[in-house]
Design a protein around this motif. Structure first.
Motif, PDB file in Angstrom:
ATOM      1  N   ILE A 197      -7.220  -1.038   3.583  1.00  0.00           N
ATOM      2  CA  ILE A 197      -8.247   0.267   3.654  1.00  0.00           C
ATOM      3  C   ILE A 197      -7.110   1.246   3.082  1.00  0.00           C
ATOM      4  N   THR A 198      -7.733   2.092   2.603  1.00  0.00           N
ATOM      5  CA  THR A 198      -7.026   3.046   1.997  1.00  0.00           C
ATOM      6  C   THR A 198      -8.031   4.454   1.439  1.00  0.00           C
ATOM      7  N   ALA A 199      -7.311   5.604   1.613  1.00  0.00           N
ATOM      8  CA  ALA A 199      -7.954   6.775   1.015  1.00  0.00           C
ATOM      9  C   ALA A 199      -7.548   7.010  -0.429  1.00  0.00           C
ATOM     10  N   PHE A 200      -6.706   6.397  -0.883  1.00  0.00           N
ATOM     11  CA  PHE A 200      -6.433   6.799  -2.189  1.00  0.00           C
ATOM     12  C   PHE A 200      -6.720   5.222  -3.092  1.00  0.00           C
ATOM     13  N   SER A 201      -7.218   5.494  -4.026  1.00  0.00           N
ATOM     14  CA  SER A 201      -7.782   4.334  -5.058  1.00  0.00           C
ATOM     15  C   SER A 201      -6.678   4.400  -6.160  1.00  0.00           C
ATOM     16  N   VAL A 202      -5.891   3.501  -5.857  1.00  0.00           N
ATOM     17  CA  VAL A 202      -4.658   3.425  -6.909  1.00  0.00           C
ATOM     18  C   VAL A 202      -4.715   2.139  -7.398  1.00  0.00           C
ATOM     19  N   GLU A 203      -5.279   1.910  -8.716  1.00  0.00           N
ATOM     20  CA  GLU A 203      -5.268   0.386  -9.257  1.00  0.00           C
ATOM     21  C   GLU A 203      -3.939  -0.353  -9.129  1.00  0.00           C
ATOM     22  N   ALA A 204      -2.702   0.122  -9.117  1.00  0.00           N
ATOM     23  CA  ALA A 204      -1.546  -0.575  -8.908  1.00  0.00           C
ATOM     24  C   ALA A 204      -1.397  -1.097  -7.572  1.00  0.00           C
ATOM     25  N   ASP A 205      -1.965  -0.256  -6.507  1.00  0.00           N
ATOM     26  CA  ASP A 205      -1.906  -0.714  -5.266  1.00  0.00           C
ATOM     27  C   ASP A 205      -3.049  -1.940  -5.006  1.00  0.00           C
ATOM     28  N   ARG A 206      -4.030  -1.704  -5.519  1.00  0.00           N
ATOM     29  CA  ARG A 206      -5.231  -2.835  -5.253  1.00  0.00           C
ATOM     30  C   ARG A 206      -4.438  -4.065  -6.021  1.00  0.00           C
ATOM     31  N   ALA A 207      -4.048  -3.798  -7.166  1.00  0.00           N
ATOM     32  CA  ALA A 207      -3.514  -5.108  -7.998  1.00  0.00           C
ATOM     33  C   ALA A 207      -2.296  -5.632  -7.232  1.00  0.00           C
ATOM     34  N   ARG A 208      -1.403  -5.127  -6.657  1.00  0.00           N
ATOM     35  CA  ARG A 208      -0.527  -5.582  -5.895  1.00  0.00           C
ATOM     36  C   ARG A 208      -1.077  -6.382  -4.581  1.00  0.00           C
ATOM     37  N   ALA A 209      -1.816  -5.759  -3.701  1.00  0.00           N
ATOM     38  CA  ALA A 209      -2.427  -6.315  -2.673  1.00  0.00           C
ATOM     39  C   ALA A 209      -3.172  -7.762  -2.982  1.00  0.00           C
ATOM     40  N   MET A 210      -3.822  -7.610  -4.073  1.00  0.00           N
ATOM     41  CA  MET A 210      -4.626  -8.796  -4.375  1.00  0.00           C
ATOM     42  C   MET A 210      -3.743  -9.753  -5.004  1.00  0.00           C
ATOM     43  N   GLU A 211      -2.938  -9.523  -5.608  1.00  0.00           N
ATOM     44  CA  GLU A 211      -1.880 -10.620  -6.358  1.00  0.00           C
ATOM     45  C   GLU A 211      -1.155 -11.269  -5.110  1.00  0.00           C
ATOM     46  N   ALA A 212      -0.839 -10.613  -4.030  1.00  0.00           N
ATOM     47  CA  ALA A 212      -0.135 -11.231  -3.176  1.00  0.00           C
ATOM     48  C   ALA A 212      -1.154 -11.890  -1.979  1.00  0.00           C
ATOM     49  N   GLY A 213      -2.500 -11.989  -2.463  1.00  0.00           N
ATOM     50  CA  GLY A 213      -3.435 -12.706  -1.563  1.00  0.00           C
ATOM     51  C   GLY A 213      -4.178 -11.886  -0.543  1.00  0.00           C
ATOM     52  N   ALA A 214      -4.349 -10.691  -0.750  1.00  0.00           N
ATOM     53  CA  ALA A 214      -5.183  -9.813   0.157  1.00  0.00           C
ATOM     54  C   ALA A 214      -6.823 -10.211  -0.014  1.00  0.00           C
ATOM     55  N   ILE A 215      -7.447 -10.133   0.944  1.00  0.00           N
ATOM     56  CA  ILE A 215      -8.858 -10.575   0.859  1.00  0.00           C
ATOM     57  C   ILE A 215      -9.815  -9.344   0.298  1.00  0.00           C
ATOM     58  N   CYS A 216      -9.583  -8.312   0.757  1.00  0.00           N
ATOM     59  CA  CYS A 216     -10.239  -7.145   0.168  1.00  0.00           C
ATOM     60  C   CYS A 216      -9.198  -6.001   0.299  1.00  0.00           C
ATOM     61  N   PHE A 217      -9.995  -5.053  -0.551  1.00  0.00           N
ATOM     62  CA  PHE A 217      -9.086  -3.505  -0.676  1.00  0.00           C
ATOM     63  C   PHE A 217     -10.146  -2.790  -0.696  1.00  0.00           C
ATOM     64  N   LEU A 218     -10.464  -2.117   0.684  1.00  0.00           N
ATOM     65  CA  LEU A 218     -11.433  -1.168   0.820  1.00  0.00           C
ATOM     66  C   LEU A 218     -11.108   0.481   0.722  1.00  0.00           C
ATOM     67  N   ILE A 219     -12.000   1.243   0.306  1.00  0.00           N
ATOM     68  CA  ILE A 219     -11.572   2.708  -0.051  1.00  0.00           C
ATOM     69  C   ILE A 219     -12.295   3.510   1.198  1.00  0.00           C
ATOM     70  N   LYS A 220     -11.424   4.292   1.940  1.00  0.00           N
ATOM     71  CA  LYS A 220     -12.107   4.993   3.155  1.00  0.00           C
ATOM     72  C   LYS A 220     -12.916   6.285   2.356  1.00  0.00           C
ATOM     73  N   PRO A 221     -13.982   6.715   3.067  1.00  0.00           N
ATOM     74  CA  PRO A 221     -14.476   6.131   3.811  1.00  0.00           C
ATOM     75  C   PRO A 221     -15.397   4.669   3.440  1.00  0.00           C
ATOM     76  N   PHE A 222     -15.265   3.500   4.180  1.00  0.00           N
ATOM     77  CA  PHE A 222     -15.815   2.241   3.734  1.00  0.00           C
ATOM     78  C   PHE A 222     -16.941   2.058   4.664  1.00  0.00           C
ATOM     79  N   ASP A 223     -18.090   1.105   4.172  1.00  0.00           N
ATOM     80  CA  ASP A 223     -19.063   0.638   4.943  1.00  0.00           C
ATOM     81  C   ASP A 223     -18.733  -0.359   5.679  1.00  0.00           C
ATOM     82  N   GLY A 224     -19.065  -0.198   7.216  1.00  0.00           N
ATOM     83  CA  GLY A 224     -19.092  -1.282   8.182  1.00  0.00           C
ATOM     84  C   GLY A 224     -19.428  -2.679   7.763  1.00  0.00           C
TER      85      GLY A 224
END
Length: 124
Positions: free
Chosen positions: A77-104
């Motif tokens: 979860i993050t308040a900063f939508s940075v594509e490089a962060d999302r890509a790094r997270a997902m390449e390492a196996g993250a399930i989701c990358f949600l931008i704050k505020p996110f829907d429950g």
């Protein structure tokens, strides 16, 4: 157990309340270091972590756990939508990358997917 790692107390509290309302055990941590030194680390089925935190980021926490041989499902979860962060997270196996505020509901779907991957029974 679901571990929530976020330096923002209001985010930790809101996320804790949502996850507990689903019937899961939850433990919250104000930093990645606090989580790494917790005896509950071994009981964790999923980590919900902020990307940007002081000292050790959520991305660095994910990398550290992988280096230690622990492949836990991560929801970022993050308040900063940075594509490089999302890509790094997902390449390492993250399930989701949600931008704050996110829907429950989005978090619930991510949590269900993470726990299914971990082999933990989904919600009732």
């Amino acid at each position: 157990m679901i571990s929530i790692v976020d330096d923002d107390m209001s985010v930790r509290t809101a996320t804790d309340n949502l996850v507990r309302s689903l019937g899961y055990a939850v433990q919250t941590y104000a930093s990645a270091e606090e989580f790494l030194h917790s005896p509950q680390l071994n009981d964790t089925s999923c980590v919900i972590a902020d990307v940007r935190m002081p000292a050790m980021s959520g991305l660095d926490l994910q990398a550290r756990l992988i280096a230690d041989g622990r492949r836990l499902p991560f929801i970022f979860i993050t308040a900063f939508s940075v594509e490089a962060d999302r890509a790094r997270a997902m390449e390492a196996g993250a399930i989701c990358f949600l931008i704050k505020p996110f829907d429950g509901d989005a978090l619930v779907k991510c949590l269900d997917a993470a726990l299914a991957q971990h082999g933990t029974a989904p919600r009732g």
